[in-house]
Design an enzyme around this catalytic site. Structure first.
Site, PDB file in Angstrom:
ATOM      1  N   HIS A   1       0.863  -1.244  -0.159  1.00  0.00           N
ATOM      2  CA  HIS A   1       0.121   0.022   0.162  1.00  0.00           C
ATOM      3  C   HIS A   1       0.934   1.324   0.068  1.00  0.00           C
ATOM      4  CE1 HIS A   1      -3.105   2.312   2.235  1.00  0.00           C
ATOM      5  NE2 HIS A   1      -3.409   2.855   1.221  1.00  0.00           N
TER       6      HIS A   1
ATOM      7  N   GLU B   1       2.135   1.681  -3.371  1.00  0.00           N
ATOM      8  CA  GLU B   1       1.265   2.192  -4.339  1.00  0.00           C
ATOM      9  C   GLU B   1       1.178   3.733  -4.171  1.00  0.00           C
ATOM     10  OE1 GLU B   1      -2.789   3.736  -3.870  1.00  0.00           O
ATOM     11  OE2 GLU B   1      -2.976   1.863  -3.125  1.00  0.00           O
ATOM     12  N   HIS B   2       1.352   4.292  -3.005  1.00  0.00           N
ATOM     13  CA  HIS B   2       1.597   5.643  -2.989  1.00  0.00           C
ATOM     14  C   HIS B   2       2.695   6.186  -3.458  1.00  0.00           C
ATOM     15  CE1 HIS B   2      -1.999   6.892  -0.081  1.00  0.00           C
ATOM     16  NE2 HIS B   2      -2.287   5.368  -0.433  1.00  0.00           N
TER      17      HIS B   2
ATOM     18  N   GLU C   1      -4.454   7.105   6.871  1.00  0.00           N
ATOM     19  CA  GLU C   1      -5.406   6.370   6.059  1.00  0.00           C
ATOM     20  C   GLU C   1      -5.870   5.226   6.991  1.00  0.00           C
ATOM     21  OE1 GLU C   1      -4.344   5.418   2.048  1.00  0.00           O
ATOM     22  OE2 GLU C   1      -6.233   4.306   1.880  1.00  0.00           O
TER      23      GLU C   1
HETATM   24 ZN   LIG Z   1      -3.816   4.507   0.069  1.00  0.00          ZN
END
Ligand SMILES: [Zn+2]
Length: 1025
Positions: A102, A105-106, A203
């Site tokens: 994750h 991904e960012h 998040e």
């Molecule tokens: Zn995210």
């Protein structure tokens, strides 16, 4: 972003119902006909064609290829749809919960070799006409999709995406910003306490404040305990700080490689061009590796397991004593077996969907819980699928009872099987879903095939849905017990099943906060003075980098001149049917008819207003005419693509204190079923069954639960709605229909022991509907079917409005507006006018059990037709991209934030925000920034591109003409708004910022949803709820 994918059928639903806006160009040279001419074995730009398959049901041709040098896989779906899509997905199978896929991904979106500027991804949002740009981390893959209708834009975005995923900078600073870091609470003050910060860290804290999410995560982790599904791919907040920058880079090197990649393209652009660009800009620079990312099969348990987890109590739950969740989850077969997956997902629908299904009857109707558990039904997002069944909102003492019901129900299903009509209704649903054209068809396909393809299933086979339907019918014919045998095998005899319960723990949040504090202290204690100094310096460096004016000139961009100067006109015909105004819009709908009717509620007494949403949600679900609610549901499934009613608040386009209130009926069906659909509507309104209290209670409970669950997900919408409550009459009504006021109202209703008073309100509301005097309707259908449809509509209207008396409006201030602005004597819409409305300043705080805030401030400005409206739209977009994003997300650590213009209000918002007061002052600083005029022509042009990409986003045939139908905004009005958007200048922007947003200029409202807040508690100017 992080998501968990749902069951196949649910995904299939996205193939259709996400209808927003779309252009469907009927082209002479058909993309799919061109694609059929590829030959297996053919070499194109480093790829070899493996398979070419026409899929007539979905109007596409699938071309499967492999990249020769690296083994990268490729699927192209050629379809005559201009909303072209690209996506690349990597199999990402983490073995710990640090959230490495994750965070990766960012961070890959934070700059790359060719595009080294900070945050090219967010910058491209303003340099493109994309209709969709995003990235997702699922449990076992990471996907990067975008779509656009512009060929040049496609190449630009493809270049940025390819460079991002294959050649990212992955700077240490990006890792701190997006992942996690220790930093002084106030980065400029070395003596302020050290805290954890980071976008993904916050998040995931936000994501895990949602109990449904917590439960789903535990369930997956525990059902597949032996490999990648046992960890949290998005990141467990407290495990995230164990990740190092080095580990992140390593994960990239091994997973983001062409040999571990699957490319998907969709639409009417030529395949060769895509292949050439992908080969030249990325794949040619790699050699094949063995990525070794396969997920092994989960070893089967020899006996069932049970487990228990806790969550935070839900302050908004309808019944505080009933907040337990229990569900049984079964491990099924491998998802790469396409037909088995298809069968099991159908089976799942038969077992749980709608009031005719066995589990609905056995679990929902006895009202043991408020709704099914958040995880329910077939889930094909893991290598081996699962099926889950259970309840949420139940009392702890009902645990044993629920377990018993589940196993008894399975036995009953094995004995009794399913009614043929139920199976037919389901297959009919699939037929409709294949025919309905959505605007994001490419994206739906990408997500539909992603999981199976990720484990080397055949994506083409997955697309051939009617082959599966035929095979399914054949299997049923050969063995009438086909489905029952499956139930026996997968459920009754399956020892790999998990019973997981979840109950609230009063101290849950406190324990979590304590655990975080301990983690923090451990990290801090390990620091030397030198480390602390370094942290402080790095914090300042990051702040400086975030505050620096950024040069994005390395990125490709469309120009304002690439935007179409005029909008395509959508011809509609306005006449009357049975005395009611009717709008007809001819569209290529693939043999479906779409019928809508808007019924304004201007005569509705004030005391009924809060009941309108409830009325809407139950009116099509209680039974009607000769049908009880089960038969009614069956008929709707068999004959229609869905029938629903929703509350509407439509602000007037010319005056802030005028609006229309009402309900909208929406429905669709195959052409042959139109008489059946009208019959159902007329039964619903002529003879609805309101008397069944028990049925109503079930529906009330489910709505209340759904509303309560939605807040942690859409908190910013609730905050914005509340902030606008005292600013316009429409804003006031919006809060009653869909704001926190409605959430609390439904909670109260769900808690009532006696619903008879509620039942009495339903027919009272109904009486105000379907008067020919305050109704209008719209049909979208093919040209061939239009006149027949019009004739049927005519007789339907006569039937339902025939013997109704005219009602006097309780509000005297009704204003009429012609539906066709060029014809003053024609039919009209009736609006409520509250010219004496006094907007007032109000600050409201809702204390909720979340660790993060949703903050909003709204300012009363001007309506759509005002000459300043366009400037305010551009300003909102520019402030978001050039100022608020940096302050609220990058510096503040919120998941998102920005400004938007709508309904006459200029609204600021933040999403999953660790701050509250600081964010309010960021909004104010944004206004000062705008007034100072410190932005460039480039900034303005980017904001315009971004606004136009929303204005020009595609509209599906089903939805063409709907804007005009609902709000009376014609193509001519849209065109003049468009011209004003083009014309917005630097001077205009500074002027509107001063005129409307300066303190004291216009009335504003503020609302925050969030955890206990000391500052607010001490400040009497806040209303605390
Ligand atoms: Zn995210």
């Amino acid at each position: 972003m992080f998501r968990q994918t749902k069951a196949v059928l649910q995904k299939l639903r996205y193939l259709s119902f996400n209808g927003q806006q779309h252009t469907w160009k009927q082209k002479s040279t058909s993309a799919r006909k061109r694609a059929v001419q590829y030959q297996p074995g053919q070499k194109i730009h480093g790829f070899t064609v493996k398979e070419v398959v026409a899929v007539p049901d979905l109007f596409l041709t699938a071309v499967k290829l492999t990249h020769d040098k690296t083994g990268a896989q490729y699927l192209h779906a050629a379809r005559d749809d201009s909303n072209n899509l690209f996506s690349v997905q990597f199999r990402t199978t983490p073995m710990d919960s640090t959230g490495v896929p994750h965070i990766l991904e960012h961070t890959v979106l934070c700059g790359s070799e060719k595009y080294p500027c900070r945050d090219p991804f967010f910058k491209m949002l303003n340099r493109s006409l994309s209709t969709f740009m995003n990235a997702f981390t699922a449990s076992d893959y990471t996907m990067y999709p975008f779509s656009t209708q512009n060929g040049k834009d496609f190449q630009n975005l493809l270049s940025v995406y390819l460079d991002a995923v294959f050649f990212p900078c992955l700077r240490e600073q990006d890792f701190w910003q997006e992942g996690w870091r220790l930093e002084n609470e106030d980065p400029t003050d070395p003596n302020s306490p050290l805290v954890f910060k980071g976008v993904v860290f916050n998040e995931m804290k936000g994501a895990f404040s949602d109990n449904e999410r917590v439960y789903a995560q535990h369930l997956q982790n525990k059902l597949y305990p032996d490999h990648t599904y046992s960890v949290v791919s998005g990141g467990e907040p407290l495990a995230i700080p164990d990740l190092t920058w080095e580990q992140l880079r390593q994960f990239h090197a091994t997973h983001y490689h062409p040999s571990n990649a699957r490319f998907f393209t969709y639409g009417d652009l030529p395949l060769e061009q895509h292949l050439k660009q992908i080969e030249e800009e990325a794949l040619s620079k790699f050699e094949r590796i063995n990525p070794n990312t396969e997920v092994p099969s989960q070893p089967h348990w020899s006996s069932p397991r049970e487990d228990h987890v806790t969550c935070s109590p839900d302050a908004l739950a309808p019944d505080p004593a009933r907040q337990n969740t229990l569900c049984v989850s079964y491990l099924l077969g491998d998802i790469t077996d396409t037909f088995e997956g298809f069968t099991l997902s159908l089976l799942s629908s038969l077992m749980i969907s709608g009031p005719n299904s066995a589990f609905y009857k056995a679990l929902i109707e006895p009202k043991i819980g408020s709704d099914f558990s958040s995880v329910v039904g077939y889930d094909g997002s893991t290598k081996e699928a699962s099926f889950s069944i259970g309840l949420q909102g139940m009392a702890e003492e009902d645990t044993e009872k629920v377990k018993q019901i589940i196993s008894q129900t399975i036995n009953h299903i094995i004995e009794d099987g399913f009614e043929e009509e139920q199976i037919e209704a389901l297959l009919h649903k699939i037929e409709i879903q294949m025919k309905h054209q959505s605007t994001n068809f490419g994206l739906s396909l990408a997500s539909y095939i992603a999981s199976s393809w990720n484990h080397d299933g055949d994506p083409v086979e997955l697309l051939r849905i009617s082959d599966s339907v035929a095979k399914f019918r054949q299997a049923l014919k050969e063995n009438p017990r086909f489905l029952q045998d499956k139930v026996k095998h997968y459920f009754k005899e399956n020892t790999h099943r998990l019973t997981l319960s979840m109950s609230p723990d009063e101290a849950y949040l406190e324990k979590q906060a304590k655990a975080e504090e301990e983690k923090l202290q451990k990290k801090i204690q390990a620091l030397s003075d030198r480390d602390r100094k370094e942290i402080y310096e790095k914090g300042l460096e990051l702040l400086a980098a975030q505050s620096k004016t950024q040069d994005a000139s390395c990125l490709p961009a469309l120009k304002i001149s690439d935007i179409e100067p005029t909008i395509p006109i959508t011809p509609v015909q306005i006449s009357t049917a049975g005395g009611v105004p009717a709008q007809y819009c001819e569209q290529p709908t693939n043999g479906l008819v779409y019928f809508r009717a808007m019924c304004s509620l201007n005569t509705l007494p004030e005391d009924l207003v809060l009941y309108v949403p409830l009325f809407c949600s139950v009116i099509t679900k209680m039974g009607c005419g000769a049908l009880d609610y089960r038969q009614q549901a069956q008929q709707m499934d068999l004959r229609t693509g869905g029938m629903s009613v929703s509350p509407q608040v439509i602000p007037d386009s010319t005056h802030l204190d005028m609006y229309e209130q009402g309900v909208l009926l929406s429905s669709s069906c195959l052409e042959r079923n139109l008489p059946h659909m009208f019959q159902l509507w007329s039964d619903i309104f002529n003879s609805p069954h309101f008397e069944e209290v028990e049925r109503l209670r079930v529906l009330v409970m489910m709505s209340a639960q759904e509303l309560a669950n939605g807040i942690s997900y859409s908190g910013h919408m609730y905050a914005m709605t509340r902030a606008g409550r005292y600013l316009t009459p429409a804003g006031h009504l919006q809060e009653s229909f869909g704001g926190m006021e409605q959430v609390k109202f439904m909670k109260r209703i769900a808690e009532m022991s006696d619903l008879s008073q509620v039942i009495r309100t339903l027919p009272r509301i109904k009486r105000h509907l379907l008067n020919s005097d305050n109704m209008r309707c719209a049909i979208n259908a093919t040209p061939q079917k239009m006149s027949d449809t019009a004739a049927q509509l005519e007789s339907f209207m006569k039937q339902i409005t025939g013997n109704r008396k005219e009602r006097k409006p309780v509000r005297v201030n009704i204003v009429e507006r012609p539906i066709d602005p060029l014809d003053d004597s024609g039919p009209s819409r009736k609006l409520v006018s509250e010219l004496n409305f006094q907007p007032c300043q109000m600050k409201t705080f809702f204390q909720l059990p979340f660790p993060v805030n949703f903050v909003s401030e709204s300012i009363r400005t001007v309506p759509f037709s005002h000459e300043d409206y366009a400037s305010l739209c551009i300003l909102a977009r520019m402030m978001t991209a050039k100022f608020l994003h940096g302050e609220i997300r990058e510096k503040g650590g919120a998941y998102g934030g920005g400004a938007r213009m709508g309904g006459g209000l200029f609204s600021f918002y933040s999403y999953r925000d660790p701050n509250s007061m600081q964010t309010l002052s960021a909004f104010r600083k944004g206004i000062d920034w705008a007034k100072s005029g410190q932005f460039t022509q480039q900034d303005i042009d980017e904001a315009k591109l971004s606004v136009f990409s929303a204005v020009d986003s595609p509209v599906a045939p089903a939805d063409k003409g709907m804007g005009r139908f609902l709000s009376g905004v014609t193509d001519e009005m849209k065109q003049s708004h468009r011209e004003r958007l083009f014309a917005v200048s630097h001077k205009n922007l500074v002027e509107v910022a001063e005129r409307y947003l300066s303190v004291g200029q216009k009335t504003c409202g503020v609302a925050i949803l969030g955890p206990e807040n000391e500052t607010i508690a001490k400040d009497p100017s806040w209303i605390v709820k």
